[in-house]
Design an enzyme around this catalytic site. Structure first.
Site, PDB file in Angstrom:
ATOM      1  N   ASP A 159      46.192  39.176  11.448  1.00 57.84           N
ATOM      2  CA  ASP A 159      47.302  38.690  10.636  1.00 57.84           C
ATOM      3  C   ASP A 159      47.190  37.175  10.509  1.00 57.84           C
ATOM      4  O   ASP A 159      46.486  36.503  11.267  1.00 57.84           O
ATOM      5  CB  ASP A 159      48.658  39.121  11.208  1.00 57.84           C
ATOM      6  CG  ASP A 159      48.989  38.437  12.532  1.00 57.84           C
ATOM      7  OD1 ASP A 159      48.200  37.601  13.000  1.00 57.84           O
ATOM      8  OD2 ASP A 159      50.052  38.748  13.091  1.00 57.84           O
ATOM      9  N   ASN A 186      56.118  30.854   3.873  1.00 56.55           N
ATOM     10  CA  ASN A 186      57.198  31.361   3.019  1.00 56.55           C
ATOM     11  C   ASN A 186      58.394  30.421   3.035  1.00 56.55           C
ATOM     12  O   ASN A 186      59.002  30.134   1.996  1.00 56.55           O
ATOM     13  CB  ASN A 186      57.628  32.748   3.484  1.00 56.55           C
ATOM     14  CG  ASN A 186      56.654  33.825   3.052  1.00 56.55           C
ATOM     15  OD1 ASN A 186      55.969  33.684   2.045  1.00 56.55           O
ATOM     16  ND2 ASN A 186      56.593  34.914   3.820  1.00 56.55           N
ATOM     17  N   HIS A 219      58.401  32.333  -1.270  1.00 59.56           N
ATOM     18  CA  HIS A 219      57.731  33.644  -1.176  1.00 59.56           C
ATOM     19  C   HIS A 219      56.667  33.823  -2.250  1.00 59.56           C
ATOM     20  O   HIS A 219      55.684  34.547  -2.028  1.00 59.56           O
ATOM     21  CB  HIS A 219      58.774  34.765  -1.267  1.00 59.56           C
ATOM     22  CG  HIS A 219      59.635  34.858  -0.035  1.00 59.56           C
ATOM     23  ND1 HIS A 219      59.197  35.403   1.135  1.00 59.56           N
ATOM     24  CD2 HIS A 219      60.926  34.454   0.186  1.00 59.56           C
ATOM     25  CE1 HIS A 219      60.164  35.350   2.046  1.00 59.56           C
ATOM     26  NE2 HIS A 219      61.234  34.773   1.490  1.00 59.56           N
ATOM     27  N   ASP A 268      53.036  35.044  -1.416  1.00 56.78           N
ATOM     28  CA  ASP A 268      52.352  36.199  -2.026  1.00 56.78           C
ATOM     29  C   ASP A 268      50.986  35.789  -2.542  1.00 56.78           C
ATOM     30  O   ASP A 268      50.002  36.541  -2.430  1.00 56.78           O
ATOM     31  CB  ASP A 268      53.194  36.759  -3.167  1.00 56.78           C
ATOM     32  CG  ASP A 268      54.438  37.464  -2.658  1.00 56.78           C
ATOM     33  OD1 ASP A 268      54.503  37.740  -1.448  1.00 56.78           O
ATOM     34  OD2 ASP A 268      55.332  37.736  -3.482  1.00 56.78           O
ATOM     35  N   GLU A 301      52.053  40.272   6.713  1.00 57.02           N
ATOM     36  CA  GLU A 301      50.801  39.514   6.679  1.00 57.02           C
ATOM     37  C   GLU A 301      49.739  40.130   7.570  1.00 57.02           C
ATOM     38  O   GLU A 301      48.734  39.487   7.864  1.00 57.02           O
ATOM     39  CB  GLU A 301      51.074  38.068   7.099  1.00 57.02           C
ATOM     40  CG  GLU A 301      51.460  37.876   8.580  1.00 57.02           C
ATOM     41  CD  GLU A 301      52.947  38.032   8.822  1.00 57.02           C
ATOM     42  OE1 GLU A 301      53.437  37.589   9.860  1.00 57.02           O
ATOM     43  OE2 GLU A 301      53.636  38.605   7.936  1.00 57.02           O
TER      44      GLU A 301
END
Length: 779
Positions: A660, A668, A673, A677, A703
């Protein structure tokens, strides 16, 4: 001619013809009924599958979110009797992010093993907020906590789909809700509490209405008691929530159909009320659920019998005119044939009477019907003798011809005289003693034309010189007119077939040649152009030079020869531009007059390309993460299960990598966000270019990502993991800069199952994070 006898014979043959026509209508009625119900069954099955798949996909997303919340909880190790405030705050922030991103959960809560709310996230007006600690309540005696805490670990419990109630009143506007919950255990296996999410089902019900809007019949979504949640009559919906309102239940109004749903989770039923198609949908995702499932939903599609009858007679309206036309046409042909028979017999009697008065040379023709004439082989073919029945044919009496006022050539229609002369000269040059002329028109005194078919016998003298002809003249006008009507009938049949919207063709079973094809088939397969006379069905629709023989394209002719009844198969065809289309081929046999031998088949092609493509798209949606377009967790679990089974059978190894992105929440929080993304998408693109083609990359949640690396040992796995870590670290994200990732990996062991392998890889990742992140650990 005896008119009374003609009428008796005509009625004697007409009655069986009427009976045969009635029987034909009965057969067509039954076949059309079967086809209409089959089409409605197929439409209903396809729609039921689409609705079931979409609802199951929505529930699978909820399950995935619930697992994600569970992973958040486990990662933060809120696994003690005393819950640290900082850990709770961090979990609240994560769950607020999930609630706002998904925008479909009214509440997200964690209740400890005594039913006390530890965390409660409320979502309203596109914003989520955590409930202050002093306002958290005990839900120890609420039914959903009791059900959830007693659900086995790892399984998902869900409530009924009903309307949300606040302060013992149904909340307005109506808020359909389902609660989903899973139990969380401590390390010692004892329950630590439950995570509960309240799913706002309005979007799911709106999706149901959109998908079923164009359905031919009525689409209903029911609860386990048969009350409607969504139906064409919205006034009947949610009746069980309003005891004082008039109650309407499918289980009472359609008792037989509802009883069928209690015995089977899915199926179809056709009775006097119409066609029913039903499917049980379990929001918990338990495919083995019993039919008595109180939290399950029932999809019921109902096509009323009145609608089936309307479709039936709409189809029959295309056939009945043709059937009636055929009946009247055969009746006319029968009448003409009998009339000609009676008339021929009358001519025979006239010739027999004439035979008593003429010389021996006429005896060759006395037993033949029609007119007898003797012509001299001179210009115009003068008539030396002609039988008296010529008056009935041409309105001239026999004496008129004997006077020499009319020659035979003067009576032949000018359009046929040249051909008649040419045929006579050809026969004379060949020395033929007997020959026939092609049918031609002869014109009588009142300009009335008749079609003539004649047989000629040559008369020669002792030296062999041609001096004249005996001519036996038959009136074939009724037959020629019947042929013309038959030609018109064939043209009419072609026009009727051309009105059928689906491509339709008649195929010879021996040669596979097309005997009839409608305009729709020509437009689809040949750009509207006429086809060659000997073209085959497989050449036209498959663009190939040999018949269908494979399992993917079974030949309808072969199946019909085996079953001797109508069949339906799905084929891959090519249109006139070479594009692939998927069609539902419905083929029906055509028997010969004996009813034993199949000589032809009728094929009707229904284009179902959109249905096939939609199924592929739904499959892709169900397996793919919407953001990164790689496998989602559900599909990854399936692939991992297959890899473990394969490793067990073949004794081959594979590696499992979990990683991760470090401090992704800060990205974020700092950049938003949308930028987060974009970082996830860029990372996936980067790793897709680094892993092998055989490797499987999937999004595990948030993630977190997983990679399956087949046929790899520990040394190679360590090298692969380290190269991926370096690649992530060196990549510069626009507007963010470089980020890092922590990796954990392991090679499968012979004794591994999914749980043990995931636990070992998760422990490796945990060790990488404990050592400062941006590390890789391989166990």
């Amino acid at each position: 001619m005896n008119i009374g006898r003609f009428n008796r014979y005509y009625l004697l043959f007409l009655i069986p013809l009427a009976v045969l026509t009635s029987l034909t209508f009965w057969i067509i009625h039954n076949q059309t009924m079967d086809r209409v119900t089959s089409e409605l069954k197929l439409e209903s099955n396809i729609l039921a599958g689409q609705v079931r798949d979409q609802l199951n996909l929505s529930f699978a997303e909820i399950h995935s979110d619930l697992k994600l919340l569970t992973e958040h909880y486990k990662l933060h190790q809120l696994d003690s009797l005393i819950k640290p405030r900082n850990v709770i705050n961090e979990l609240q922030e994560l769950w607020i992010s999930v609630a706002e991103q998904r925008a479909r959960y009214d509440q997200i809560r964690f209740l400890d093993d005594q039913g006390q709310e530890t965390i409660r996230i409320n979502y309203s007006n596109q914003k989520a907020a955590a409930t202050p600690e002093q306002k958290l309540q005990s839900k120890r005696h609420r039914y959903y906590f009791i059900e959830a805490i007693n659900t086995p670990s790892g399984e998902i419990w869900n409530s009924l789909l009903d309307l949300n109630i606040e302060r013992k009143q149904i909340e307005l506007p109506l808020k359909p809700t389902i609660r989903f919950s899973t139990r969380v255990n401590r390390h010692d296996g004892q329950p630590d509490g439950v995570i509960i999410i309240n799913y706002l089902a309005k979007n799911l019900l709106d999706k149901f209405r959109r998908v079923t809007a164009s359905y031919s019949g009525h689409a209903l979504l029911l609860n386990w008691q048969g009350y409607s949640l969504v139906s064409p009559n919205a006034a009947n919906d949610w009746g069980f929530m309003f005891p004082d309102s008039p109650q309407s239940r499918v289980s009472l109004e359609h008792e037989t159909a509802w009883q069928a749903t209690q015995n089977n989770k899915q199926g179809q039923l056709l009775n006097q009320m119409g066609l029913y198609t039903y499917n049980q949908i379990d929001p918990s995702g338990n495919n083995e659920a019993a039919s008595k499932c109180n939290s399950c939903l029932w999809l019921m599609l109902h096509v009323p019998n009145q609608l089936i009858e309307v479709k039936l007679w709409r189809e029959l309206s295309k056939t009945i005119p043709l059937l009636l036309l055929s009946f009247f046409l055969f009746a006319i042909i029968l009448g003409v044939a009998l009339w000609h028979r009676e008339k021929r017999q009358a001519h025979e009697r006239q010739i027999q009477e004439l035979n008593r008065n003429i010389s021996y040379e006429h005896e060759l023709f006395l037993n033949s019907p029609g007119v007898i004439a003797k012509l001299r082989n001179e210009i115009g073919w003068p008539i030396e003798f002609i039988s008296s029945n010529i008056e009935e044919l041409l309105d001239y009496d026999a004496d008129y011809f004997a006077s020499g006022k009319v020659t035979y050539s003067s009576m032949i229609d000018s359009r046929y005289l040249e051909k008649y002369t040419q045929e006579t000269l050809e026969a004379e040059n060949k020395g033929s003693n007997s020959f026939s002329h092609s049918p031609y028109l002869i014109v009588g005194r009142n300009k009335r034309s008749r079609w003539i078919q004649e047989t000629v016998h040559a008369i020669r003298d002792k030296l062999g010189k041609l001096t004249g002809f005996y001519v036996h003249i038959n009136d074939v006008t009724p037959l020629k007119e019947a042929e013309e009507r038959l030609t018109q009938s064939r043209d009419y049949i072609q026009k009727v077939v051309d009105t059928i919207p689906d491509p339709t063709m008649v195929i010879d079973i021996d040669s596979h040649e097309l005997k009839l094809i409608n305009q729709s088939a020509l437009d689809l397969y040949n750009n509207g152009q006429a086809i060659d006379p000997e073209i085959t069905c497989y050449r036209l629709s498959h663009k190939r030079s040999n018949p269908c023989r494979g399992q993917l394209d079974p030949c309808p002719i072969k199946q019909i020869m085996e079953k001797r009844t109508a069949v339906s198969v799905v084929h891959k065809h090519y249109d006139h531009q070479g594009n692939v289309i998927h069609v539902d081929v419905r083929a029906t046999p055509i028997f010969d007059d004996s009813g034993e031998n199949i000589v032809q088949i009728i094929e009707s092609h229904r284009d179902i390309t959109e249905t096939v493509e939609m199924e592929k798209q739904l499959q892709h949606i169900a397996e793919t993460d919407r953001l990164t377009q790689i496998y989602n967790r559900m599909k990854f679990d399936e692939e991992l299960k297959n890899q473990i089974a394969w490793a067990s059978l073949t004794n081959n190894r594979f590696g499992l990598i979990m990683f991760d992105l470090d401090h992704f929440k800060k990205i974020n929080d700092t950049y938003g966000h949308d930028m987060g993304d974009k970082v996830l998408i860029n990372t996936v693109d980067l790793l897709n270019g680094r892993i092998r083609k055989s490797d499987v990359l999937a999004r595990w949640g948030g993630e977190e990502f997983m990679i399956i690396a087949p046929l790899i040992d520990t040394k190679e796995l360590r090298s692969l993991v380290e190269s991926l870590r370096n690649a992530v670290q060196q990549y510069e994200h626009e507007g963010v800069g470089s980020i890092t990732a922590s990796f954990g990996a392991s090679v499968v062991r012979p004794s591994d199952n999914i749980h043990s392998l995931l636990k070992r890889v998760d422990s490796a990742l945990y060790e990488s994070k404990q050592k400062g992140r941006n590390r890789s650990t391989v166990f």
